[in-house]
Design an enzyme around this catalytic site. Structure first.
Site, PDB file in Angstrom:
ATOM      1  N   ARG A 116      42.189  51.977  63.230  1.00  0.00           N
ATOM      2  CA  ARG A 116      41.276  50.851  63.516  1.00  0.00           C
ATOM      3  C   ARG A 116      41.861  49.545  62.986  1.00  0.00           C
ATOM      4  O   ARG A 116      41.611  48.487  63.550  1.00  0.00           O
ATOM      5  CB  ARG A 116      39.921  51.081  62.846  1.00  0.00           C
ATOM      6  CG  ARG A 116      39.083  52.155  63.507  1.00  0.00           C
ATOM      7  CD  ARG A 116      37.739  52.254  62.816  1.00  0.00           C
ATOM      8  NE  ARG A 116      37.213  50.918  62.578  1.00  0.00           N
ATOM      9  CZ  ARG A 116      36.396  50.575  61.585  1.00  0.00           C
ATOM     10  NH1 ARG A 116      35.971  51.485  60.752  1.00  0.00           N
ATOM     11  NH2 ARG A 116      35.989  49.338  61.445  1.00  0.00           N
ATOM     12  N   CYS A 150      27.159  52.406  57.268  1.00  0.00           N
ATOM     13  CA  CYS A 150      28.489  52.935  57.567  1.00  0.00           C
ATOM     14  C   CYS A 150      29.037  53.588  56.308  1.00  0.00           C
ATOM     15  O   CYS A 150      28.368  53.609  55.277  1.00  0.00           O
ATOM     16  CB  CYS A 150      29.412  51.854  58.092  1.00  0.00           C
ATOM     17  SG  CYS A 150      29.845  50.650  56.874  1.00  0.00           S
ATOM     18  N   ASP A 210      38.397  44.976  50.034  1.00  0.00           N
ATOM     19  CA  ASP A 210      39.207  45.744  50.991  1.00  0.00           C
ATOM     20  C   ASP A 210      40.526  46.244  50.396  1.00  0.00           C
ATOM     21  O   ASP A 210      41.266  46.972  51.061  1.00  0.00           O
ATOM     22  CB  ASP A 210      39.500  44.898  52.245  1.00  0.00           C
ATOM     23  CG  ASP A 210      38.284  44.797  53.153  1.00  0.00           C
ATOM     24  OD1 ASP A 210      37.269  45.446  52.868  1.00  0.00           O
ATOM     25  OD2 ASP A 210      38.357  44.059  54.155  1.00  0.00           O
ATOM     26  N   ARG A 219      24.803  48.089  55.137  1.00  0.00           N
ATOM     27  CA  ARG A 219      25.362  46.755  55.405  1.00  0.00           C
ATOM     28  C   ARG A 219      24.358  45.977  56.247  1.00  0.00           C
ATOM     29  O   ARG A 219      24.419  45.978  57.479  1.00  0.00           O
ATOM     30  CB  ARG A 219      26.706  46.873  56.098  1.00  0.00           C
ATOM     31  CG  ARG A 219      27.768  47.436  55.162  1.00  0.00           C
ATOM     32  CD  ARG A 219      29.078  47.661  55.836  1.00  0.00           C
ATOM     33  NE  ARG A 219      29.805  46.447  56.095  1.00  0.00           N
ATOM     34  CZ  ARG A 219      31.017  46.428  56.654  1.00  0.00           C
ATOM     35  NH1 ARG A 219      31.600  47.541  56.981  1.00  0.00           N
ATOM     36  NH2 ARG A 219      31.639  45.288  56.868  1.00  0.00           N
ATOM     37  N   ARG A 252      31.014  47.399  63.630  1.00  0.00           N
ATOM     38  CA  ARG A 252      29.963  46.485  63.199  1.00  0.00           C
ATOM     39  C   ARG A 252      30.248  45.026  63.527  1.00  0.00           C
ATOM     40  O   ARG A 252      29.339  44.230  63.701  1.00  0.00           O
ATOM     41  CB  ARG A 252      29.756  46.598  61.693  1.00  0.00           C
ATOM     42  CG  ARG A 252      29.256  47.917  61.225  1.00  0.00           C
ATOM     43  CD  ARG A 252      29.156  47.897  59.732  1.00  0.00           C
ATOM     44  NE  ARG A 252      28.494  46.674  59.290  1.00  0.00           N
ATOM     45  CZ  ARG A 252      27.191  46.513  59.203  1.00  0.00           C
ATOM     46  NH1 ARG A 252      26.393  47.505  59.453  1.00  0.00           N
ATOM     47  NH2 ARG A 252      26.678  45.365  58.826  1.00  0.00           N
ATOM     48  N   LYS A 271      43.360  41.650  61.517  1.00  0.00           N
ATOM     49  CA  LYS A 271      42.220  42.177  62.282  1.00  0.00           C
ATOM     50  C   LYS A 271      40.940  41.400  61.987  1.00  0.00           C
ATOM     51  O   LYS A 271      40.213  41.000  62.902  1.00  0.00           O
ATOM     52  CB  LYS A 271      42.010  43.659  61.936  1.00  0.00           C
ATOM     53  CG  LYS A 271      40.695  44.217  62.423  1.00  0.00           C
ATOM     54  CD  LYS A 271      40.461  45.634  61.959  1.00  0.00           C
ATOM     55  CE  LYS A 271      39.793  45.780  60.627  1.00  0.00           C
ATOM     56  NZ  LYS A 271      38.350  45.550  60.575  1.00  0.00           N
ATOM     57  N   ASN A 272      40.671  41.179  60.688  1.00  0.00           N
ATOM     58  CA  ASN A 272      39.393  40.560  60.319  1.00  0.00           C
ATOM     59  C   ASN A 272      39.332  39.070  60.666  1.00  0.00           C
ATOM     60  O   ASN A 272      38.279  38.449  60.551  1.00  0.00           O
ATOM     61  CB  ASN A 272      39.111  40.747  58.825  1.00  0.00           C
ATOM     62  CG  ASN A 272      38.655  42.160  58.520  1.00  0.00           C
ATOM     63  OD1 ASN A 272      38.506  42.976  59.434  1.00  0.00           O
ATOM     64  ND2 ASN A 272      38.448  42.464  57.248  1.00  0.00           N
ATOM     65  N   ILE A 327      30.851  44.017  45.751  1.00  0.00           N
ATOM     66  CA  ILE A 327      30.526  43.636  47.143  1.00  0.00           C
ATOM     67  C   ILE A 327      29.890  44.822  47.867  1.00  0.00           C
ATOM     68  O   ILE A 327      28.832  44.689  48.489  1.00  0.00           O
ATOM     69  CB  ILE A 327      31.796  43.195  47.914  1.00  0.00           C
ATOM     70  CG1 ILE A 327      32.608  42.190  47.104  1.00  0.00           C
ATOM     71  CG2 ILE A 327      31.432  42.670  49.294  1.00  0.00           C
ATOM     72  CD1 ILE A 327      32.150  40.781  47.119  1.00  0.00           C
TER      73      ILE A 327
HETATM   74  C1  UD1 Z   1      33.808  41.457  56.149  1.00  0.00           C
HETATM   75  C2  UD1 Z   1      35.018  42.295  56.478  1.00  0.00           C
HETATM   76  C3  UD1 Z   1      35.111  43.511  55.567  1.00  0.00           C
HETATM   77  C4  UD1 Z   1      35.088  43.063  54.113  1.00  0.00           C
HETATM   78  C5  UD1 Z   1      33.873  42.179  53.850  1.00  0.00           C
HETATM   79  C6  UD1 Z   1      33.865  41.581  52.454  1.00  0.00           C
HETATM   80  C7  UD1 Z   1      35.311  41.981  58.874  1.00  0.00           C
HETATM   81  C8  UD1 Z   1      35.237  42.559  60.219  1.00  0.00           C
HETATM   82  N1  UD1 Z   1      34.900  42.756  57.864  1.00  0.00           N
HETATM   83  O1  UD1 Z   1      32.655  42.258  56.397  1.00  0.00           O
HETATM   84  O2  UD1 Z   1      36.339  44.181  55.842  1.00  0.00           O
HETATM   85  O3  UD1 Z   1      35.009  44.209  53.288  1.00  0.00           O
HETATM   86  O4  UD1 Z   1      33.865  41.070  54.777  1.00  0.00           O
HETATM   87  O5  UD1 Z   1      34.998  40.824  52.246  1.00  0.00           O
HETATM   88  O6  UD1 Z   1      35.763  40.877  58.676  1.00  0.00           O
HETATM   89  N2  UD1 Z   1      25.242  41.142  53.240  1.00  0.00           N
HETATM   90  C9  UD1 Z   1      23.868  41.077  53.235  1.00  0.00           C
HETATM   91  N3  UD1 Z   1      23.253  40.620  54.358  1.00  0.00           N
HETATM   92  C10 UD1 Z   1      23.943  40.213  55.474  1.00  0.00           C
HETATM   93  C11 UD1 Z   1      25.347  40.278  55.442  1.00  0.00           C
HETATM   94  C12 UD1 Z   1      25.979  40.758  54.321  1.00  0.00           C
HETATM   95  O7  UD1 Z   1      23.202  41.422  52.256  1.00  0.00           O
HETATM   96  O8  UD1 Z   1      23.323  39.802  56.465  1.00  0.00           O
HETATM   97  C13 UD1 Z   1      25.930  41.645  52.029  1.00  0.00           C
HETATM   98  C14 UD1 Z   1      26.789  42.890  52.285  1.00  0.00           C
HETATM   99  O9  UD1 Z   1      26.012  44.058  52.203  1.00  0.00           O
HETATM  100  C15 UD1 Z   1      27.811  42.776  51.166  1.00  0.00           C
HETATM  101  C16 UD1 Z   1      28.031  41.269  51.038  1.00  0.00           C
HETATM  102  O10 UD1 Z   1      26.878  40.663  51.625  1.00  0.00           O
HETATM  103  O11 UD1 Z   1      27.269  43.249  49.968  1.00  0.00           O
HETATM  104  C17 UD1 Z   1      29.274  40.754  51.725  1.00  0.00           C
HETATM  105  O12 UD1 Z   1      29.290  41.209  53.075  1.00  0.00           O
HETATM  106  P1  UD1 Z   1      29.995  40.370  54.224  1.00  0.00           P
HETATM  107  O13 UD1 Z   1      30.873  39.332  53.617  1.00  0.00           O
HETATM  108  O14 UD1 Z   1      28.968  39.906  55.195  1.00  0.00           O
HETATM  109  O15 UD1 Z   1      30.881  41.474  54.915  1.00  0.00           O
HETATM  110  P2  UD1 Z   1      31.221  41.588  56.454  1.00  0.00           P
HETATM  111  O16 UD1 Z   1      31.328  40.230  57.068  1.00  0.00           O
HETATM  112  O17 UD1 Z   1      30.321  42.590  57.097  1.00  0.00           O
END
Ligand code: UD1
Length: 417
Positions: free
Chosen positions: A396, A116, A304, A121, A92, A22-23, A326
């Protein structure tokens, strides 16, 4: 709302198959927006999140056909640069259309994703990347409004590793003028898939598999066909089910290289592992040893799988610590597991798990996608009957999980509600 009724049975055995990730498919779908014409993705399971993404893609003008494990995306007529609140609030990952829309149409209006169940996030890193490439960002009435006459290559330095922001930066920069360097890029397998797709479409990218990606902008990209990678989180969930079993379980069609951090931990708790190409057989230990987990960006232990691994530690012979660096608030499953008579104490982002001899079935509630998977695993080992409600969360990201787990002996059935 559907729920699962689960009876205890730890005598799982046999083969269980993993679907496409999915991701990886979510950003792959957004990537198709960059190449006008019809792309084809294969190994695509039937998941609510993918249906939500398909809906969003249709809203912005793409044609999406999706059945029998295949998805066709025709992005020739993409013309409406908006991701509305109703869709972004459901999922998201809708933020993934930001980069492609800016690159193709020079504008994007994307609803600001809220918090969420797994905590706050932010999307600041996504926005900083777009700004670095020359976009103007405004926030109005809950929407991110991004505009750019043209995108121009730049250095993008992320102060934190982010999967989503790296993907958005890649998608926006492949059509930008000149060279972009993404420094401290995330290295998850999903990023590698997006890079492979973009390169196949005609993009110029080097540095795959490292934290520095160099992108030389090209004028246009072309539609492609691409097979989606196996879901490492679904595979990991099934491997943990195997570790909780009394008999060997083989998880088929996975990518062992994507699962190294989990495999190391399964070995540490006493499992024997037999890796044969894309199949991994887990031979469970008689006594599960305690072990500590620290979630980190790839190749570290994935956040995850944190909730599912916590279930395994509930039956360990001793005390384990699980820390999530994370998503520090991602512990909604703890209170539910304690309802099943686990012994878990939570302090900030560290769970202390004192192993118990057995869990005891009860009614529990799924709170988010991976927490739901953890509750299903817990139900499978808890004496008596466990009812897991609100399982729309699990649909999901897992396709027919109850059928797959029943195939290796789990006693789990869906009750339509
Ligand atoms: C993706 C995955 C999610 C997984 C996560 C971490 C998808 C759809 N989702 O989420 O399942 O748990 O990676 O492996 O692929 N952050 C910021 N600012 C930003 C973006 C992120 O501070 O603009 C922080 C987040 O709060 C978190 C960390 O960075 O603490 C990592 O998040 P991120 O890798 O971006 O997660 P997602 O891409 O949202």
């Amino acid at each position: 709302m559907d729920k699962f009724i689960i009876e205890a049975n730890r005598d799982l055995s046999g083969k269980i198959y993993v679907d496409g990730a999915k991701n990886a498919i979510l950003p792959a779908m957004a990537t198709c927006l960059l190449a006008p014409g019809k792309s084809r993705l294969t190994n695509v399971p039937s998941l609510i999140d993918l249906k939500s993404m398909a809906h969003l893609m249709r809203v912005i003008g793409a044609r999406v056909e999706y059945e029998n494990g295949e998805m066709y995306i025709d992005s020739k007529d993409v013309c409406y640069p908006e991701a509305p609140y109703e869709l972004v609030s459901k999922m998201r990952a809708s933020i993934y259309v930001l980069g492609p829309l800016l690159a193709r149409l020079g504008k994007a209006r994307v609803s600001f994703p809220g918090g969420c169940a797994i905590g706050t996030r932010p999307v600041d890193l996504h926005l900083k990347a777009m700004e670095a490439l020359g976009a103007k960002i405004e926030i109005e009435h809950g929407y991110i409004i991004a505009t750019a006459e043209k995108l121009v290559g730049a250095d993008i330095h992320f102060e934190k590793s982010s999967v989503g922001a790296t993907v958005n930066a890649l998608m926006a920069s492949v059509l930008a003028e000149g060279r972009t360097r993404i420094l401290s890029a995330a290295m998850e397998p999903e990023i590698d898939l997006v890079i492979d797709m973009l390169v196949k479409m005609g993009a110029k990218i080097s540095g795959k598999g490292t934290t520095t990606l160099i992108i030389d902008g090209v004028k246009e990209l072309y539609p492609i066909e691409m097979e989606m990678i196996p879901d490492r989180i679904e595979a990991g969930t099934f491997l943990i089910a195997g570790a909780l079993s009394t008999k060997p379980v083989t998880v088929c069609n996975c990518e062992p290289n994507h699962l190294r951090a989990l495999l190391d931990k399964l070995w540490e708790v006493g499992c024997e592992l037999d890796i044969n190409g894309k199949d991994i057989t887990v031979i469970p230990p008689e006594v599960i040893k305690p072990c500590n987990i620290l979630t980190l960006p790839h190749p570290g232990f994935p956040t995850d799988l944190q909730a599912q691994f916590t279930v395994l530690m509930c039956l360990a012979d001793g005390v384990s610590f699980v820390e999530d660096t994370i998503f520090p608030d991602r512990f909604m499953h703890v209170a539910e597991l304690n309802r099943l008579q686990a012994n878990i104490e939570l302090q900030r982002n560290v769970a202390t798990i004192r192993g118990v001899e057995k869990l005891s079935g009860a009614e529990v509630m799924a709170t988010d996608l991976r927490a739901s998977a953890a509750l299903v695993l817990a139900g499978m080992i808890a004496e008596g009957t466990t009812t897991v409600s609100r399982i729309y969360h699990i649909d999901r990201g897992y396709d027919r999980i109850e059928e797959k787990l029943s195939g290796i002996g789990a006693k789990i059935r869906r009750v339509k509600g």
